[in-house]
Scaffold this active site. Structure first.
Site, PDB file in Angstrom:
ATOM      1  N   GLU A 136      45.571  69.160  35.379  1.00 27.30           N
ATOM      2  CA  GLU A 136      47.003  68.875  35.198  1.00 27.30           C
ATOM      3  C   GLU A 136      47.711  68.974  36.542  1.00 27.30           C
ATOM      4  O   GLU A 136      47.212  69.621  37.450  1.00 27.30           O
ATOM      5  CB  GLU A 136      47.662  69.946  34.309  1.00 27.30           C
ATOM      6  CG  GLU A 136      47.045  70.131  32.975  1.00 27.30           C
ATOM      7  CD  GLU A 136      47.611  71.355  32.252  1.00 27.30           C
ATOM      8  OE1 GLU A 136      48.438  72.088  32.823  1.00 27.30           O
ATOM      9  OE2 GLU A 136      47.202  71.559  31.102  1.00 27.30           O
ATOM     10  N   LYS A 160      50.384  70.562  39.102  1.00 28.41           N
ATOM     11  CA  LYS A 160      51.005  71.868  39.281  1.00 28.41           C
ATOM     12  C   LYS A 160      52.453  71.596  39.679  1.00 28.41           C
ATOM     13  O   LYS A 160      52.730  71.104  40.770  1.00 28.41           O
ATOM     14  CB  LYS A 160      50.279  72.669  40.372  1.00 28.41           C
ATOM     15  CG  LYS A 160      50.814  74.070  40.508  1.00 28.41           C
ATOM     16  CD  LYS A 160      49.927  74.910  41.410  1.00 28.41           C
ATOM     17  CE  LYS A 160      50.315  76.367  41.385  1.00 28.41           C
ATOM     18  NZ  LYS A 160      51.688  76.643  41.791  1.00 28.41           N
ATOM     19  N   ASP A 204      56.225  72.056  40.801  1.00 33.07           N
ATOM     20  CA  ASP A 204      56.840  72.929  41.799  1.00 33.07           C
ATOM     21  C   ASP A 204      58.293  73.192  41.405  1.00 33.07           C
ATOM     22  O   ASP A 204      59.216  72.545  41.876  1.00 33.07           O
ATOM     23  CB  ASP A 204      56.766  72.245  43.172  1.00 33.07           C
ATOM     24  CG  ASP A 204      57.107  73.201  44.292  1.00 33.07           C
ATOM     25  OD1 ASP A 204      57.198  74.408  44.028  1.00 33.07           O
ATOM     26  OD2 ASP A 204      57.275  72.732  45.429  1.00 33.07           O
ATOM     27  N   TYR A 257      53.130  74.094  29.533  1.00 33.10           N
ATOM     28  CA  TYR A 257      51.703  73.881  29.748  1.00 33.10           C
ATOM     29  C   TYR A 257      50.799  74.943  29.128  1.00 33.10           C
ATOM     30  O   TYR A 257      49.584  74.861  29.267  1.00 33.10           O
ATOM     31  CB  TYR A 257      51.375  73.744  31.237  1.00 33.10           C
ATOM     32  CG  TYR A 257      52.106  74.720  32.123  1.00 33.10           C
ATOM     33  CD1 TYR A 257      51.798  76.066  32.097  1.00 33.10           C
ATOM     34  CD2 TYR A 257      53.121  74.290  32.964  1.00 33.10           C
ATOM     35  CE1 TYR A 257      52.473  76.961  32.895  1.00 33.10           C
ATOM     36  CE2 TYR A 257      53.808  75.180  33.767  1.00 33.10           C
ATOM     37  CZ  TYR A 257      53.489  76.520  33.728  1.00 33.10           C
ATOM     38  OH  TYR A 257      54.163  77.406  34.502  1.00 33.10           O
ATOM     39  N   LYS A 314      45.646  73.136  45.928  1.00 33.07           N
ATOM     40  CA  LYS A 314      46.980  72.957  46.520  1.00 33.07           C
ATOM     41  C   LYS A 314      47.002  71.798  47.501  1.00 33.07           C
ATOM     42  O   LYS A 314      46.100  71.665  48.333  1.00 33.07           O
ATOM     43  CB  LYS A 314      47.392  74.232  47.272  1.00 33.07           C
ATOM     44  CG  LYS A 314      47.583  75.433  46.383  1.00 33.07           C
ATOM     45  CD  LYS A 314      48.982  75.522  45.822  1.00 33.07           C
ATOM     46  CE  LYS A 314      49.948  76.081  46.849  1.00 33.07           C
ATOM     47  NZ  LYS A 314      51.281  76.296  46.281  1.00 33.07           N
ATOM     48  N   CYS A 336      73.103  62.660  82.648  1.00 30.78           N
ATOM     49  CA  CYS A 336      71.730  62.286  82.316  1.00 30.78           C
ATOM     50  C   CYS A 336      70.772  63.412  82.726  1.00 30.78           C
ATOM     51  O   CYS A 336      70.827  63.884  83.863  1.00 30.78           O
ATOM     52  CB  CYS A 336      71.373  60.990  83.032  1.00 30.78           C
ATOM     53  SG  CYS A 336      69.641  60.569  82.843  1.00 30.78           S
ATOM     54  N   CYS A 390      68.424  61.663  85.851  1.00 34.07           N
ATOM     55  CA  CYS A 390      68.988  61.157  87.112  1.00 34.07           C
ATOM     56  C   CYS A 390      70.378  61.729  87.379  1.00 34.07           C
ATOM     57  O   CYS A 390      70.971  61.436  88.418  1.00 34.07           O
ATOM     58  CB  CYS A 390      69.007  59.640  87.116  1.00 34.07           C
ATOM     59  SG  CYS A 390      70.286  58.937  86.070  1.00 34.07           S
ATOM     60  N   CYS A 424      72.729  57.055  79.223  1.00 34.19           N
ATOM     61  CA  CYS A 424      72.826  57.259  80.662  1.00 34.19           C
ATOM     62  C   CYS A 424      73.471  55.997  81.235  1.00 34.19           C
ATOM     63  O   CYS A 424      73.153  54.882  80.817  1.00 34.19           O
ATOM     64  CB  CYS A 424      71.420  57.451  81.238  1.00 34.19           C
ATOM     65  SG  CYS A 424      71.338  57.257  83.021  1.00 34.19           S
ATOM     66  N   CYS A 443      67.336  55.067  87.070  1.00 30.80           N
ATOM     67  CA  CYS A 443      67.004  56.279  86.310  1.00 30.80           C
ATOM     68  C   CYS A 443      65.507  56.201  85.969  1.00 30.80           C
ATOM     69  O   CYS A 443      65.083  55.302  85.227  1.00 30.80           O
ATOM     70  CB  CYS A 443      67.868  56.338  85.058  1.00 30.80           C
ATOM     71  SG  CYS A 443      67.484  57.723  83.981  1.00 30.80           S
TER      72      CYS A 443
END
Ligand code: IVH
Length: 665
Positions: free
Chosen positions: A112, A114, A116, A217, A305, A398, A401, A414, A420
């Site tokens: 089945e 699981k 959460d 379940y 898991k 920047c 540069c 920039c 640059c």
């Protein structure tokens, strides 16, 4: 019918509708039909001043509680042993078989999902839901009856009249969470927290608003009845209208279990609720008894898991990186953490606004998500009250540069695209990449080396690189130097589309670059393209058109392109050049079989000669090219020529066409 009897019958009807809608996911009446009946019930309840035990009106949430009372479970709620690999699962199967010795012949499994969410333990007595509790420490939990009554999948009354404890999981469906977050002031982070927060809320009206669901379940305790198998137990739950998940698989052995797990794992993405693994249970209840429990777990079940896709870790720093277009992107430096089997120490944050919106702070924990094959992303901060260890500042210059920056939309740029370094190197890398000019051997590392040692300061500078200069560089031998010089030389003969793509015009990808090259025959035409003209190209809108015009208005760019052209770069048009002929601008139909050409070749030739080739003959046809065995099309053309005086239609043969073809070569 008396008021009370009428109420009974409406409640029964509504519960039936609810069961089909919520538990089976298969509504049998429209929402409107339901509402009309529900309103009738509400008026009857008011009139008679009574509310039946199982009335759906009990699900709106009662009075706010002062505190949660503790609840002792009749049967303790154990947790599950875990495994992460199929090898571990096979050794669990071996352990089970060893413990069962001969009895293992009758061993089979149920697989089945699981869920959460939050564990629910539901107590029914005399057919009524009399208590609901959280798991707590497994022995003692907290009473949450009022909250659980708001979960529409949980039956308020059942047919079974003896005492029973049913175990399940409270959940928030992902579609409900999405809808909820669309209008919520405080969006909920994920469906698990949403469900847990809703159930552990003292005000059941808040729980009701979250519209939770549940799956049951297991039966933990039951009077006057027992089950042979887990499958029997689930059937009993279904008969009593408990919500039982439909993905239940019965497997004969562990290999079958493994192949089912693979199948089910593949289907998780499509589910409307969170799953964090798969539970494998021994089906036979008496074998479960033989296996027994350890202190914490039953030996007859195990959880496989899934790798976590969302984890928390500490944000150690935020650094800003400059990309090809000059955009500054924040990069999160994280305390290394394992997520889905991969160690992650860096993640993207999209932009400044993103940092503010997600309220992330340096030195504090953040949520990190890794979807398949995608760069890990920070999705939010764990504790908003955490105090940062270092102030996170918006960049004012920047980071590489030190030029000024400017903002455009949500992004920071920039202001120095020319020198640059990271922008320059990324731009040249893009130009040389396989999809653009395909200059082999020019990796980003090599380009950085050329920038630093040979003053490679623009794309155009590539075409001035000399073999002798390369030879002097570290890690360069004769072969490598020659290969690069040759590759640069070869790239001069390129198509217009790849050249345009290589230039890296913002917002112009491969497809648009190729469309531009088809729409205009020459680079000069593209450079001078007008806004309105550009809009006529497929998929070119305002932003793209403006990007193109801005790009070619930049003097430095125009100079750089000029330099490349003078160095011998020759982007050639993808549009076939057309030859002036008697076919120019004419409509031609082709029919029959030809001796020297196939149909496709004939069509190409005609198009080169300026013709438009169409399928059927009409009064607008200029030429019919008829091969052997020409049939109905030829007949139709002859008819038109006979009946219409002054028609322009002419019938021509393969021989006549060949004369034109010979002129082409
Ligand atoms: S059976 C004795 N089946 O997982 C074991 N549990 O780690 C009884 N869970 O607290 C649990 N989906 O809340 C079982 N299909 C499923 C489940 C499931 C989720 C939760 C349950 C329990 C935890 C155990």
């Amino acid at each position: 019918m008396t008021g009370k009897n009428k109420m009974k019958s409406i409640v029964k009807q509504l519960n039936e509708y609810n069961y089909h809608y919520y538990a089976l996911d298969k509504p049998i009446v429209s929402d409107r039909q339901y509402d009309v009946l529900y309103d009738e019930l509400l008026s009857l309840e008011e009139e008679t001043n009574t509310v039946l035990e199982d009335s759906p009106s009990k699900r709106v949430g009662g009075e706010t509680l002062k505190r949660f009372k503790t609840h002792k479970h009749i049967t303790p709620l154990l947790s599950l042993d875990k495994c992460k690999t199929f090898e571990e699962l096979r050794s669990w199967d071996n352990r089970v078989k060893k413990l069962l010795v001969e009895a293992s012949d009758g061993l089979d499994y149920v697989v089945e999902y699981k869920f959460d969410g939050l564990t629910l333990n539901l107590t029914y007595d005399e057919g009524k839901l009399v208590q609901a509790a959280t798991r707590g420490n497994g022995v003692v939990g907290e009473e949450i009856l009022e909250q659980v009554k708001t979960i529409k999948t949980v039956p308020l009354t059942i047919d079974f009249v003896h005492k029973i404890e049913v175990q399940g999981e409270g959940l928030m469906r992902l579609s409900i969470l999405k809808k909820y977050n669309e209008t919520a002031e405080e969006p909920l982070k994920n469906a698990r927290n949403a469900a847990a927060g809703a159930i552990r809320n003292l005000n059941p009206k808040v729980t009701a608003k979250r519209k939770l669901s549940a799956f049951c379940y297991s039966v933990g305790f039951i009077e006057e009845k027992s089950f042979d198998t887990h499958i029997n137990m689930l059937d009993f739950l279904k008969d009593n209208k408990f919500p039982v998940n439909k993905h239940i698989n019965h497997c004969k052995n562990i290999e079958e279990v493994i192949s089912k797990i693979k199948e089910m794992e593949g289907e998780v993405e499509g589910l409307d609720y969170l799953i964090d693994g798969i539970v494998i249970k021994v089906n036979n209840i008496s074998l479960r008894g033989t296996l027994g429990n350890t202190q914490k777990f039953p030996r007859w079940a195990i959880a496989y898991k899934f790798e976590a896709k969302e984890v928390t870790t500490k944000l150690e720093n935020i650094i800003w990186q400059v990309g090809r277009t000059g955009k500054l992107t924040p990069l999160a430096i994280l305390e290394p953490t394992d997520i889905g089997g991969v160690t992650v120490s860096r993640a993207t944050l999209n932009n400044w606004e993103d940092i503010i919106r997600k309220k992330v702070k340096i030195g504090c924990d953040v949520w990190l998500r890794r979807s398949n094959d995608v760069i890990p992303e920070i999705t939010g901060s764990v504790d908003e009250d955490c105090v940062e260890t270092k102030q996170n500042l918006k960049p004012m210059k920047c980071p590489t540069c030190e030029s000024k920056v400017f903002e455009k939309g949500a992004h920071i740029f920039c202001s120095n695209p020319i020198s640059c370094p990271p922008q320059l190197i990324a731009r040249i890398s893009h130009f040389a990449s396989r999809d653009a000019m395909n200059i082999e051997g020019l990796s980003e590392k090599t380009i950085r080396q050329l920038h630093e040692k040979l003053k490679l300061n623009s794309v155009a500078d590539l075409y001035e690189i000399k073999y002798e200069e390369l030879l002097k560089l570290e890690r360069f031998g004769e072969k490598k130097a020659k290969n690069i010089v040759d590759a640069i030389e070869t790239s001069k003969n390129c198509s217009l589309g790849t050249f345009i793509y290589g230039l890296g015009i913002p917002n112009v990808g491969k497809k648009t670059a190729s469309d531009l090259a088809k729409a205009y025959s020459t680079l000069e035409d593209i450079k001078h393209a007008q806004y309105e003209e550009l809009l006529e190209i497929n998929d070119v809108g305002d932003i793209v058109a403006r990007s193109i015009i801005d790009f070619f208005s930049d003097e430095t760019i125009i100079k750089s392109i000029g330099k490349m052209i003078s160095e011998g770069v020759k982007p050639h048009s993808e549009r076939a050049e057309k030859i002036e002929s008697i076919f120019s601008g004419k409509t031609v139909v082709v029919t029959g079989v030809f001796t020297n050409y196939n149909r496709r070749e004939i069509q190409n030739v005609l198009e080169k000669l300026g013709a438009t080739v169409v399928n059927s003959v009409s009064k607008n046809t200029d030429f019919l090219l008829a091969g052997e065995k020409a049939g109905s099309k030829l007949k139709k053309a002859q008819e038109i020529m006979q009946n219409k005086e002054g028609t322009k239609l002419q019938i021509i043969s393969e021989d006549m066409l060949e004369k034109f073809i010979s002129r082409l070569s």
